[in-house]
Scaffold this active site. Structure first.
Site, PDB file in Angstrom:
ATOM      1  N   ASP A 167      43.265  30.783  25.892  1.00  0.00           N
ATOM      2  CA  ASP A 167      42.808  29.537  26.515  1.00  0.00           C
ATOM      3  C   ASP A 167      41.301  29.410  26.385  1.00  0.00           C
ATOM      4  O   ASP A 167      40.622  30.361  25.988  1.00  0.00           O
ATOM      5  CB  ASP A 167      43.178  29.533  28.002  1.00  0.00           C
ATOM      6  N   GLN A 204      43.880  25.303  33.401  1.00  0.00           N
ATOM      7  CA  GLN A 204      42.434  25.089  33.444  1.00  0.00           C
ATOM      8  C   GLN A 204      42.164  23.739  34.125  1.00  0.00           C
ATOM      9  O   GLN A 204      43.032  23.236  34.831  1.00  0.00           O
ATOM     10  CB  GLN A 204      41.853  25.135  32.022  1.00  0.00           C
ATOM     11  N   CYS A 233      39.676  54.735  56.873  1.00  0.00           N
ATOM     12  CA  CYS A 233      40.392  54.858  55.602  1.00  0.00           C
ATOM     13  C   CYS A 233      40.960  56.265  55.473  1.00  0.00           C
ATOM     14  O   CYS A 233      40.321  57.240  55.847  1.00  0.00           O
ATOM     15  CB  CYS A 233      39.436  54.567  54.448  1.00  0.00           C
ATOM     16  N   ASP A 278      43.219  40.018  39.732  1.00  0.00           N
ATOM     17  CA  ASP A 278      42.622  41.156  39.025  1.00  0.00           C
ATOM     18  C   ASP A 278      41.124  40.971  39.051  1.00  0.00           C
ATOM     19  O   ASP A 278      40.629  39.834  39.133  1.00  0.00           O
ATOM     20  CB  ASP A 278      43.048  41.199  37.557  1.00  0.00           C
ATOM     21  N   HIS A 308      38.186  55.225  45.931  1.00  0.00           N
ATOM     22  CA  HIS A 308      38.177  54.612  47.260  1.00  0.00           C
ATOM     23  C   HIS A 308      38.268  53.087  47.188  1.00  0.00           C
ATOM     24  O   HIS A 308      39.041  52.472  47.920  1.00  0.00           O
ATOM     25  CB  HIS A 308      36.930  55.007  48.051  1.00  0.00           C
ATOM     26  N   ASP A 326      45.122  40.316  29.172  1.00  0.00           N
ATOM     27  CA  ASP A 326      44.618  38.955  29.049  1.00  0.00           C
ATOM     28  C   ASP A 326      44.520  38.643  27.567  1.00  0.00           C
ATOM     29  O   ASP A 326      44.712  39.507  26.706  1.00  0.00           O
ATOM     30  CB  ASP A 326      43.290  38.787  29.772  1.00  0.00           C
ATOM     31  N   SER A 327      44.248  37.395  27.244  1.00  0.00           N
ATOM     32  CA  SER A 327      44.341  36.957  25.852  1.00  0.00           C
ATOM     33  C   SER A 327      43.072  37.208  25.066  1.00  0.00           C
ATOM     34  O   SER A 327      43.037  37.025  23.859  1.00  0.00           O
ATOM     35  CB  SER A 327      44.615  35.462  25.823  1.00  0.00           C
ATOM     36  N   GLY A 328      42.011  37.604  25.735  1.00  0.00           N
ATOM     37  CA  GLY A 328      40.737  37.748  25.046  1.00  0.00           C
ATOM     38  C   GLY A 328      39.911  36.471  25.124  1.00  0.00           C
ATOM     39  O   GLY A 328      38.732  36.474  24.782  1.00  0.00           O
ATOM     40  N   GLY A 329      40.542  35.397  25.579  1.00  0.00           N
ATOM     41  CA  GLY A 329      39.841  34.114  25.647  1.00  0.00           C
ATOM     42  C   GLY A 329      38.561  34.206  26.469  1.00  0.00           C
ATOM     43  O   GLY A 329      37.482  33.861  25.996  1.00  0.00           O
ATOM     44  N   PHE A 330      38.683  34.737  27.667  1.00  0.00           N
ATOM     45  CA  PHE A 330      37.525  34.798  28.567  1.00  0.00           C
ATOM     46  C   PHE A 330      36.376  35.586  27.939  1.00  0.00           C
ATOM     47  O   PHE A 330      35.225  35.158  27.971  1.00  0.00           O
ATOM     48  CB  PHE A 330      37.929  35.419  29.907  1.00  0.00           C
ATOM     49  N   CYS A 381      42.095  57.551  52.470  1.00  0.00           N
ATOM     50  CA  CYS A 381      42.205  57.880  51.044  1.00  0.00           C
ATOM     51  C   CYS A 381      41.647  59.285  50.788  1.00  0.00           C
ATOM     52  O   CYS A 381      40.987  59.876  51.643  1.00  0.00           O
ATOM     53  CB  CYS A 381      41.491  56.843  50.177  1.00  0.00           C
ATOM     54  N   CYS A 420      37.858  59.605  51.403  1.00  0.00           N
ATOM     55  CA  CYS A 420      37.450  59.549  52.813  1.00  0.00           C
ATOM     56  C   CYS A 420      37.918  60.766  53.611  1.00  0.00           C
ATOM     57  O   CYS A 420      37.277  61.172  54.567  1.00  0.00           O
ATOM     58  CB  CYS A 420      37.950  58.252  53.443  1.00  0.00           C
ATOM     59  N   GLY A 456      39.365  29.858  34.781  1.00  0.00           N
ATOM     60  CA  GLY A 456      38.170  29.040  34.980  1.00  0.00           C
ATOM     61  C   GLY A 456      37.700  28.979  36.419  1.00  0.00           C
ATOM     62  O   GLY A 456      36.947  28.086  36.794  1.00  0.00           O
TER      63      GLY A 456
END
Lengths: 372, 372
Positions: free
Chosen positions: A147, A190, A305, A267, A336, A93-97, A307, A310, A217
């Site tokens: 952004d 946005q 599950c 994500d 898990h 990500d751009s670091g904006g958030f 995995c 589990c 956003g």
């Protein structure tokens, strides 16, 4: 090689799309959930384990890596993939958030954002050009434009001027981007919770012809039905031949609802974060492993599950590890939860193939319990 | 099946022995180092990783498991092996060392030790019979008698009366032991730094005919040369046809010196504890990974090591993980340190085979740097 999106089929029951993103580091089958490795590691997990649970792409964080260990260091190390021992695609990500989340610690101007590091209070400035420079140094396969993620709630005039700046910044990012052959820069739509502003943002960014588009956003505190409404009005405006990425969403119900509304990529730190707090996502809803009722429960975490966690450990043992502050507990629950979401996405892809995603949602929610 | 020790050969250069311990859960090639899983987990490691680095037997802790989660719970879970997903041999200590380490929190009598839990201050009483009952419930392959680990320094009269009580307790442990077919109870020779008292303790315990013998009360603060002196006078008194275990020793130099003096088994929290503090054992001595000089060091931790950590990660990345408080850093260094010690033991066995252990020691120390 620039990234391309191949639309394989659309679900007849919903707006869901089955697709493939072709990248120089392999194919990503969509819809997909991307585990988050904020500081060049998906917390508690080894890369081989991420592959074992079929992670196709992971996310890392420009803001965090810029501050520590620094993008120049990672560039010298041969890039982020080599540095962290991960040869499949990475999205940064751009670091904006993160920068906007700093609140009082940052100051926005047309030029960019001045902020103080959450680590040591040192002063920094990130412009769109800088965000791209950092991501170029990291060498991620998918980069995000710098952004502004407007808060919720925010009034129309603020959101409008913010999204327009985001568009201007997106242009600057595009111009600053140096490795267009190997790295793909995505735009971020946005516009807050306003349908007309989302439309404006989408149109302005589509004009810039990015290889993929994210929705930013959202999942910032608004009620989920409102987020779904925004998706319903916005995804139809997004190009069909490019991936659509809903940022910061990772609860099982929102993943399903997002896919139904045409999203391809997600994500979120949620699965690993709640794992470290001792909460597991299971086919019958959340399990808080420290709960006393699991003291002598010698069954697996999720009987449906298969995995590693589990198959090999009981709730009683997992509870013991958490009570005793043992790292293995963090590992086993993180493993898990990520497996659970990646398996969910696999089942979603299967359901799209069979045109029965709404049936799948119904069955899933009956067991899991719906969370709005 | 009761455990048996097979002496394969004695080193012509030293007092070292190459052997095999046959147990119902497989063969243990000796000399061996045993990773410590205090709370039913070797900190940060998964059982499969312990197997990957060729751990043949691990240690767990009676005192800790008694307090949390409780031996009855582990018994209900099907025993410690099943509870923690480990099917190779497990050795449990008796809890004696931990209880005596509590200092003011414990009170010794002929009957046993009354103490307060380090977790919640609750009052408990462990007698020799109780220590055996707990270990019988855990189902460990090798159990240890409940002994008193005398402090260093301590005067002759204290050490003498303490070792004599240890002998009386050893008898009571033997009588209380219920699963002699599947679990093997080892005696612990005490006697502090006094050769005559070590002799007395050895003779009294050998009389009781345990399937193996440990040396306790060493590595408790005395200078290493003094410990080696005690080994030199005591191991010749120990049965040749039974395993000899030096408790709580895990520094590379002391492992080599111990083997040279006839020891077959070792355990220590050292490799995993220093790993979590960011210190690696390497063929050229200790590496403190947070050190600024590794900031841009893109080489592996130990160029002569072929473990997973060394093959895949640079010092710069490991340093980043530690600076960023990432769990993967703890994992990777723990993995490496355990690999390093297990590989050392493998090389020691190889050197015994070739009657060149003293040559091996010389080469090792030249690179590693000797630590007395």
């Amino acid at each position: 090689m620039a990234l391309t999106y191949e639309l394989i089929k659309e679900c007849k029951q919903s707006g869901a799309r089955l697709g493939k993103i072709h990248t120089s580091r392999g194919i990503i089958e969509t819809p997909i959930f991307m585990p988050v490795g904020t500081q060049a590691t998906v917390k508690t997990m080894a890369p081989e384990e991420l592959k074992e649970i079929k992670s196709q792409i992971i996310l890392s964080n420009t803001y965090h890596l810029y501050l520590r260990p620094g993008h120049h260091l990672i560039e010298k190390a041969g890039g982020l993939h080599k540095f962290m021992n991960w040869d499949k695609p990475i999205l940064t990500d751009s670091g904006g958030f993160q920068v906007f989340s700093l609140g009082d610690l940052r100051k926005i101007s047309e030029e960019g954002v001045e902020f103080r590091s959450h680590l040591d209070g040192s002063k920094h400035f990130i412009s769109p050009e800088k965000a791209v420079e950092i991501q170029n140094a990291l060498g991620s396969d998918i980069m995000m434009v710098f952004d502004e993620c407007a808060p919720y709630p925010a009034d129309t005039s603020y959101v409008k001027s913010s999204l327009e700046r985001t568009t201007r910044w997106a242009k600057r990012c595009k111009e600053a981007h140096k490795n267009t052959e190997t790295q793909n820069l995505f735009g971020i739509i946005q516009g807050g919770m306003y349908a007309d502003l989302r439309k404006q943002s989408a149109e302005e960014l589509i004009e810039l012809d990015f290889p993929g588009y994210a929705l930013g956003g959202l999942s910032v505190g608004e009620p989920k039905p409102l987020m779904y409404e925004v998706l319903e009005t916005t995804t139809p405006l997004m190009p069909k031949n490019k991936p659509r990425y809903l940022m910061g969403v990772g609860s099982p119900d929102a993943l399903i609802e997002g896919v139904i509304r045409g999203i391809d990529m997600f994500d979120c730190v949620l699965p690993t974060r709640i794992a470290r707090n001792g909460t597991a996502m299971t086919s019958h809803g959340k399990v808080v492993i420290k709960n006393a009722k699991y003291t002598e429960n010698f069954e697996g975490l999720d009987l449906e599950c298969s995995c590693y966690t589990c198959k090999n450990y009981s709730k009683a043992y997992l509870r013991h590890l958490f009570k005793a502050n043992e790292v293995l507990g963090l590992r086993l629950l993180s493993y898990h939860n990520l497996y659970f979401l990646l398996k969910l996405m696999e089942e979603i892809r299967e359901a799209i193939k069979k045109d029965r995603l709404l049936d799948y949602r119904k069955n899933f929610f009956e067991k899991y319990g719906y969370e709005v």
